[in-house]
Write a protein that holds these residues in place. Sequence first.
Motif, PDB file in Angstrom:
ATOM      1  N   ILE A  93       9.299   2.348 -14.576  1.00 60.13           N
ATOM      2  CA  ILE A  93       8.094   2.152 -14.525  1.00 60.13           C
ATOM      3  C   ILE A  93       7.628   0.884 -13.703  1.00 60.13           C
ATOM      4  N   SER A  94       6.413   1.076 -13.118  1.00 62.19           N
ATOM      5  CA  SER A  94       6.058  -0.083 -12.242  1.00 62.19           C
ATOM      6  C   SER A  94       5.308  -1.129 -13.012  1.00 62.19           C
ATOM      7  N   PHE A  95       5.166  -2.097 -11.983  1.00 65.12           N
ATOM      8  CA  PHE A  95       4.460  -3.269 -12.165  1.00 65.12           C
ATOM      9  C   PHE A  95       2.940  -2.851 -12.543  1.00 65.12           C
ATOM     10  N   PHE A 150       6.779  -9.540  -4.051  1.00 64.03           N
ATOM     11  CA  PHE A 150       6.830  -8.334  -3.155  1.00 64.03           C
ATOM     12  C   PHE A 150       7.284  -8.395  -1.736  1.00 64.03           C
ATOM     13  N   ASN A 151       7.581  -9.660  -1.262  1.00 65.06           N
ATOM     14  CA  ASN A 151       7.814  -9.796   0.050  1.00 65.06           C
ATOM     15  C   ASN A 151       9.072  -9.131   0.538  1.00 65.06           C
ATOM     16  N   GLY A 152       8.981  -8.186   1.203  1.00 66.33           N
ATOM     17  CA  GLY A 152      10.208  -7.368   1.750  1.00 66.33           C
ATOM     18  C   GLY A 152      10.004  -5.864   1.152  1.00 66.33           C
ATOM     19  N   LEU A 153       9.138  -5.339   0.406  1.00 65.10           N
ATOM     20  CA  LEU A 153       8.937  -4.405  -0.153  1.00 65.10           C
ATOM     21  C   LEU A 153       8.476  -3.469   0.790  1.00 65.10           C
ATOM     22  N   PRO A 154       8.709  -2.006   1.065  1.00 65.71           N
ATOM     23  CA  PRO A 154       8.740  -1.200   1.747  1.00 65.71           C
ATOM     24  C   PRO A 154       6.952  -0.810   1.864  1.00 65.71           C
ATOM     25  N   TYR A 155       6.307  -0.596   2.947  1.00 65.84           N
ATOM     26  CA  TYR A 155       4.842  -0.182   2.732  1.00 65.84           C
ATOM     27  C   TYR A 155       4.831   1.300   2.316  1.00 65.84           C
ATOM     28  N   GLY A 162       4.875  -1.256  -7.934  1.00 68.94           N
ATOM     29  CA  GLY A 162       6.165  -1.788  -7.348  1.00 68.94           C
ATOM     30  C   GLY A 162       7.048  -0.867  -6.614  1.00 68.94           C
ATOM     31  N   PHE A 163       6.798   0.283  -6.653  1.00 67.14           N
ATOM     32  CA  PHE A 163       7.568   1.405  -5.486  1.00 67.14           C
ATOM     33  C   PHE A 163       6.970   1.098  -4.270  1.00 67.14           C
ATOM     34  N   GLY A 164       6.054   0.741  -3.967  1.00 71.16           N
ATOM     35  CA  GLY A 164       5.587   0.590  -2.683  1.00 71.16           C
ATOM     36  C   GLY A 164       3.821   0.382  -2.718  1.00 71.16           C
ATOM     37  N   LEU A 165       3.450  -0.538  -1.721  1.00 74.21           N
ATOM     38  CA  LEU A 165       1.978  -0.965  -1.690  1.00 74.21           C
ATOM     39  C   LEU A 165       1.376  -0.796  -0.401  1.00 74.21           C
ATOM     40  N   ASP A 166       0.300  -0.385  -0.177  1.00 72.15           N
ATOM     41  CA  ASP A 166      -0.489  -0.505   1.277  1.00 72.15           C
ATOM     42  C   ASP A 166      -1.180  -1.625   1.225  1.00 72.15           C
ATOM     43  N   CYS A 167      -2.018  -1.975   2.225  1.00 68.44           N
ATOM     44  CA  CYS A 167      -2.435  -3.230   2.334  1.00 68.44           C
ATOM     45  C   CYS A 167      -3.409  -3.694   1.240  1.00 68.44           C
ATOM     46  N   SER A 168      -4.260  -2.955   0.747  1.00 66.49           N
ATOM     47  CA  SER A 168      -5.474  -3.115  -0.390  1.00 66.49           C
ATOM     48  C   SER A 168      -4.755  -2.835  -1.659  1.00 66.49           C
ATOM     49  N   GLY A 169      -3.766  -1.906  -1.701  1.00 66.99           N
ATOM     50  CA  GLY A 169      -3.002  -1.834  -2.947  1.00 66.99           C
ATOM     51  C   GLY A 169      -2.261  -3.014  -3.350  1.00 66.99           C
TER      52      GLY A 169
END
Length: 262
Positions: A93-95, A150-155, A162-169
């Motif tokens: 499960i995610s952040f 989250f530094n280094g987390l793929p876009y 926590g599986f992936g973030l866009d800029c505003s996410g």
Amino acid sequence: MTIPQKQWLVGKTETQALYGQEVVVLKTSGSWMQVVVKDQYSPKNKAGYPGWVPSSHIKASFADYGQCATTMVKAPIANLYHSETTARPFMEISFNTILPVLDVQGNCVKVQTATDGAKYVRKQEVRVLEKGSKIPVPTNRDILATAKMFNGLPYLWAGTSGFGLDCSGFTYSVYKQHSIDIPRDASVQATHGIAVKKSNLQPGDLLFFAYNNGKGNVHHVGMFIGNGKMIHSPKPKKTVEILSIDAEPYRSEFSGARSYLK
């Protein structure tokens, strides 16, 4: 997901809802449902952020755990387990995932899922909030510590997890962890909060970037971390990164800044 799979999502997905997150069903069409994610503010719908999902992704839950304490996942990713021994993982499960607490047992928290029964999560990966308690008002340092996890987390286009973030996410999710609700999209984040001059930036302030040398529509957001740098989730094929706010195209496209901590 592979990079080509992630790129396929660009322009096709709207946002991401977390496991157990409440949505409102607006209508059904075949095997799809139009829903709104209640915890994500958007002017697109007064009830939350709208989008279509496969009906199989939505499950009804009528359980009321309103008087329970809750957990909020504070690690980028946490495991749910079938038992307190944590020998058999159930799912990741995610952040920011929030679940009701049934019991605290040693190093584990027993939680109630909406449709999968009672499960367990490691105490170190969540914060437990008693009913009626509030998350302390964060400092600039608190916000930055969360962002830098989250530094280094793929876009991920439309990602809020926590599986992936866009800029505003990315900015939305970091503030959500500290119980500060900001709009979901960059263009709307740029119209809320308190306007800040570039010369007065403080760590945690949000920086916005727009087409036409900063005079057009806002298309990107980053977070100021001090010393002339920002952290942001830039685009597919890249990861959350730290760089100078004077790097191009960001220097030329800067369109304003907002504080959500004042």
